[in-house]
Design a protein around this motif. Sequence first.
Motif, PDB file in Angstrom:
ATOM      1  N   PRO A  21     132.610  21.009  48.047  1.00 45.87           N
ATOM      2  CA  PRO A  21     133.307  22.283  48.063  1.00 45.87           C
ATOM      3  C   PRO A  21     134.576  22.369  48.776  1.00 45.87           C
ATOM      4  N   ILE A  22     135.472  23.086  47.993  1.00 45.14           N
ATOM      5  CA  ILE A  22     136.827  23.556  48.499  1.00 45.14           C
ATOM      6  C   ILE A  22     136.924  24.865  48.686  1.00 45.14           C
ATOM      7  N   HIS A  23     136.617  25.568  50.047  1.00 44.92           N
ATOM      8  CA  HIS A  23     136.521  27.020  50.064  1.00 44.92           C
ATOM      9  C   HIS A  23     138.031  27.550  50.523  1.00 44.92           C
ATOM     10  N   ILE A  24     138.404  28.686  49.757  1.00 42.30           N
ATOM     11  CA  ILE A  24     139.837  29.160  49.801  1.00 42.30           C
ATOM     12  C   ILE A  24     139.369  30.629  50.277  1.00 42.30           C
ATOM     13  N   SER A 139     144.751  17.755  51.927  1.00 41.22           N
ATOM     14  CA  SER A 139     143.422  17.832  52.562  1.00 41.22           C
ATOM     15  C   SER A 139     142.301  17.539  51.249  1.00 41.22           C
ATOM     16  N   ILE A 140     142.919  17.419  50.220  1.00 45.97           N
ATOM     17  CA  ILE A 140     141.854  17.219  49.201  1.00 45.97           C
ATOM     18  C   ILE A 140     142.246  16.056  48.440  1.00 45.97           C
ATOM     19  N   GLY A 141     141.213  15.295  48.081  1.00 42.05           N
ATOM     20  CA  GLY A 141     141.376  14.033  47.294  1.00 42.05           C
ATOM     21  C   GLY A 141     140.957  12.443  48.141  1.00 42.05           C
ATOM     22  N   GLY A 142     140.905  12.689  49.495  1.00 43.33           N
ATOM     23  CA  GLY A 142     140.477  11.492  50.052  1.00 43.33           C
ATOM     24  C   GLY A 142     141.422  10.559  50.529  1.00 43.33           C
ATOM     25  N   TYR A 159     138.671   8.277  51.253  1.00 36.19           N
ATOM     26  CA  TYR A 159     137.382   8.543  52.017  1.00 36.19           C
ATOM     27  C   TYR A 159     137.446  10.035  52.197  1.00 36.19           C
ATOM     28  N   GLN A 160     136.385  10.529  51.135  1.00 40.06           N
ATOM     29  CA  GLN A 160     136.525  11.968  50.924  1.00 40.06           C
ATOM     30  C   GLN A 160     135.735  12.746  51.936  1.00 40.06           C
TER      31      GLN A 160
END
Length: 366
Positions: A21-24, A139-142, A159-160
């Motif tokens: 998850p990506i929490h905003i 910060s997204i995509g590893g 590396y996720q």
Amino acid sequence: MQKSENEKTTLNLKLDNRSYPIHIEPGSINSESLRQLVQQSDAGNCVIITDHHLYDIYSDWLKMLKVIVVKAGESSKDICVYESVLEQMIKLGISRTGTIIAFGGGVIGDLAGFVAATYMRGIDFYQIPTSLLAMVDSSIGGKVAVNLSSGKNLVGTFYQPKAVYIDPLLLKTLDKREWANGMAEVLKYAIGFDREFFDELSKYTLTDIMADEQLLIPIIARCCKIKIDVVEQDEKDMGIRNLLNFGHTIGHAIEAHYNYEKYLHGEGIAIGMAIKAKLAVDSGLLNEAEMERILEVISKYDLPIKLSDMMTKEEVDQLLSYIIHDKKRQVEEVEWITFKKLGQLESKPEKIETFIEQISKELLKA
């Protein structure tokens, strides 16, 4: 751009049988899910990696955990700093079941992620980005990596993280230049992937976005959605994900040439995108009016569209030597990312000599 009616948004990045998850959410640094993560680390098997600037601001929160503090800035994405952090992890007693929390901007996320990917063959890590650039992109995509003297991100892997917590309230401590630095990546998504988004951003200024949280949150979410869509199609950067490097080959060379001191990452990328727009006119892919509009919007967000100083041919050659070592080079070719049209990119191989010659001409014109 629509105002945000719901302050909390959770997006999910799905890769085969993996998902995170990506929490905003404003205030998510104090959310229940993050508190639970902190509580699970009571055994002392969790460490925060951050920089000295953030540690001074958030020491009350950071002191709850073991903390490794590095110098703020690009110089900390160095192979020697990486080795030092690994040694500190061992001294702190972090085991193979340990956890790393990356608390910082793109530099910290890249460094901490690469440490997590390699420490004892890989441990869990979480991203808490504190800069706009990291929130909308890194910060997204590893993608995690460190730099060598030869160039940027030459040692790294995919590396996720286990989750990303984006708290827009953390941006309140940033100065205007750092806000602009992050807007370069926002503009990358708009110019390269979403013409409607570009048209909407052209209505605002950097000051507007800094002052209006209800304007900012949808911008962050829109960028994250574009990034998620691309990464889900191409996690390992073998195809469409390469388009996310729009402006980056030139930008990375500019950063490295000036020893990561004169230009921030986003500033280098902005110049790179401006050069690509000018070259697209020469190739008939953009018309003059579209190119001028791109340059106008980049400038509107307090970003450069050319180097501040005139360069000699020798200086240009030195700058472009970094492209030879760029991580996207394939034998004697590079992936040339250019426009299909405003809001849509394509990638094609180009002889490195041709690539460098075209960029050299533009830099010498500046």
